[in-house]
Design a protein around this motif. Structure first.
Motif, PDB file in Angstrom:
ATOM      1  N   ASP A 243       0.815  -1.201   0.000  1.00 47.84           N
ATOM      2  CA  ASP A 243       0.000   0.000   0.000  1.00 47.84           C
ATOM      3  C   ASP A 243       0.854   1.258   0.000  1.00 47.84           C
ATOM      4  O   ASP A 243       0.561   2.226  -0.707  1.00 47.84           O
ATOM      5  CB  ASP A 243      -0.917  -0.003   1.237  1.00 47.84           C
ATOM      6  N   ARG A 246       2.512   1.539  -3.570  1.00 46.81           N
ATOM      7  CA  ARG A 246       1.601   1.676  -4.702  1.00 46.81           C
ATOM      8  C   ARG A 246       0.719   2.905  -4.629  1.00 46.81           C
ATOM      9  O   ARG A 246      -0.057   3.169  -5.549  1.00 46.81           O
ATOM     10  CB  ARG A 246       0.767   0.394  -4.851  1.00 46.81           C
ATOM     11  N   THR A 247       0.823   3.658  -3.552  1.00 44.65           N
ATOM     12  CA  THR A 247       0.126   4.948  -3.480  1.00 44.65           C
ATOM     13  C   THR A 247       1.084   6.112  -3.721  1.00 44.65           C
ATOM     14  O   THR A 247       0.703   7.273  -3.565  1.00 44.65           O
ATOM     15  CB  THR A 247      -0.559   5.126  -2.105  1.00 44.65           C
ATOM     16  N   ARG A 281       0.999   6.748 -12.422  1.00 46.76           N
ATOM     17  CA  ARG A 281       1.976   7.228 -11.444  1.00 46.76           C
ATOM     18  C   ARG A 281       3.380   7.016 -12.012  1.00 46.76           C
ATOM     19  O   ARG A 281       3.601   6.133 -12.824  1.00 46.76           O
ATOM     20  CB  ARG A 281       1.802   6.491 -10.115  1.00 46.76           C
TER      21      ARG A 281
END
Length: 495
Positions: A243, A246-247, A281
């Motif tokens: 998390d 990947r953010t 991203r």
């Protein structure tokens, strides 16, 4: 105070002074290249368990343990009258939080736990709650740490010196750091050690955070990625690991080639890159080779690394090396508060630029050695003194001895000629220019006199050699291809 007391007081040597003496010996014994690569960034710390030599990475720690730790221990014992113990650890080992307590252990009275999302302390949770939440928090903290502590302030876009070998990579780095639209994803910078990859990744991360502080930027070395991922598996906290990565709006991973051969970590990196790029991203990585040459890396990951923009960084040419030296000298003069403006004689800088061609780090290390010895006197030092100061370091690096015969063979091969052509009477330009280049190389890389060099080029006199040397010096400033040819020959001849 008694005589014995005075003697005892005099015998107390600060740990930093002991380490400085050890470094002086190690620099001479290992050579400037090895010392600068592995030991120059290590720092001595006083930790709870005693004195610790802390390296920037686990890779540096392992190299020191294999190649230099026994000698370091000997030098430490020799210079430390107190006989203090010294340990060796990586920065991650020293700075990482301690493992979470097991479920059966009650936290100490009055203990508090950090609230969710860093909202401050809250009432102490039950032992079971501590066991369930602490590993994930630890992993997240491990990943947050490099955002602040892993970046080196000295690496900025403003102090990155550009030239033909790196100007495209620099333009890409500036575009990524500015969050410009129309970017390629992922971006991979590649080139051997000491070519500026780490500088660019640090500079991108710092500039991107400055330009958009509300966006999430994560910078990791491959070693940090591996160690944090392994810890997440052990603590059953892989969800928190995934998390947090990947953010990220921008993820940067330095030296990604070190992940090769570690299958589980490669799979995790592959899926992380897929998730980030699918959402638009940004991802920036560095490696010591282009993706196709990373044979130890999984084929799927290798293919994904090739899918964006691959930027090669070539060896710095001579004008770029001279520019780096001038900028570095200016920075050192400010750091050390020189009494007069930073400068150096052209022949001294040219000697450094021609002698240290393989790595910018080694080039800067040689200049550091001169400044440490001469301080602001470096502006007045001549070529002979520069050579005398650096001779032990050149010898320590096991520098290959180059002969005129070696030069003639390498030059002939490089320009598609026969060695006999270089010593012949033929004067057409296709032979005359390589012959002049070989004479220039002989002047730079050997101790032969001009008459001796002339004799080895078909019995020519010293004025012919002198003319060739001066002509090549003129052409190098005008002809980028000739400059690259000479740089390639110097690297080849020095092994």
């Amino acid at each position: 105070m008694t005589a014995a007391g005075l003697a005892g007081a005099r015998a107390i040597v600060p740990p930093g002074a002991v380490w400085t003496k050890a470094c002086a010996a190690l620099r001479n014994e290992l050579g400037e290249g090895a010392f600068g690569s592995w030991l120059a960034q290590a720092a001595l710390r006083e930790c709870e368990g005693g004195l610790v030599l802390v390296t920037q990475t686990g890779i540096a720690r392992d190299w020191i343990r294999r190649n230099a730790w026994r000698r370091i221990s000997e030098l430490w014992a020799m210079h430390d009258p107190q006989g203090r113990h010294i340990d060796l650890k990586s920065r991650f080992e020293v700075d990482s939080p301690s493992s979470s307590p097991p479920a059966a252990v009650q936290p100490p009275a009055g203990a508090v736990a950090q609230g969710p999302q860093g909202q401050g302390p809250q009432a102490g949770p039950s032992p079971v709650a501590v066991a369930r939440t602490a590993p994930a928090q630890t992993v997240v903290e491990d990943l947050k740490a490099p955002r602040a502590a892993g970046l080196q302030d000295r690496f900025t876009l403003d102090n990155f010196i550009t030239g033909p070998s790196n100007e495209f990579a620099f333009a890409v780095a500036r575009r990524v750091a500015s969050w410009a639209d129309g970017h390629f994803n992922p971006v991979l910078f590649h080139g051997p050690y000491g070519f500026g990859k780490t500088h660019l990744l640090n500079a991108i991360a710092a500039e991107a955070m400055r330009a958009a502080p509300e966006r999430k930027v994560v910078y990791l070395t491959a070693e940090r990625f591996l160690s944090t991922f392994v810890r997440a598996i052990q603590d059953k906290a892989t969800a928190a690991f995934k998390d947090d990565l990947r953010t990220a709006d921008l993820l940067l991973i330095d030296d990604v080639h070190f992940i090769g051969g570690k299958q589980t970590s490669q799979e995790e990196l592959f899926h992380t890159l897929m998730a980030l790029t699918a959402e638009g991203r940004r991802v920036v990585l560095s490696a010591d080779r282009p993706p196709a040459a990373l044979t130890e890396v999984d084929a799927r990951l290798r293919s994904h690394l090739s899918a964006g923009l691959v930027c090669g960084i070539e060896p710095a040419d001579r004008p770029l090396r001279l520019g780096i030296l001038e900028r570095k000298l200016h920075m050192l003069s400010r750091q050390h508060d020189f009494r007069r403006p930073a400068a150096a004689r052209p022949e001294a800088l040219e000697f450094l630029a021609d002698r240290f061609t393989d790595s910018v780090r080694e080039l800067e290390g040689a200049l550091n050695t001169l400044v440490a010895r001469l301080h602001d006197g470096v502006s007045a030092v001549g070529l002979d003194e520069v050579q005398a100061i650096l001779r032990p370091h050149l010898r320590g690096g096991a520098e290959k001895r180059v002969t005129v015969d070696d030069i003639q063979k390498a030059t002939a091969e490089h320009f598609g000629l026969k060695q006999v052509d270089l010593v012949s009477e033929r004067r057409n330009r296709a032979i005359a220019r390589p012959r002049q280049a070989a004479m220039w190389l002989a002047k730079q890389l050997t101790t032969r006199s001009l008459p001796d060099i002339g004799r080895r080029f078909g019995g020519r006199d010293h004025t012919t050699v002198l003319h060739a040397v001066r002509r090549i010096e003129e052409l190098k400033a005008q002809d980028p291809q000739l400059s690259r040819d000479l740089d390639a020959l110097v690297r080849k001849l020095r092994g």
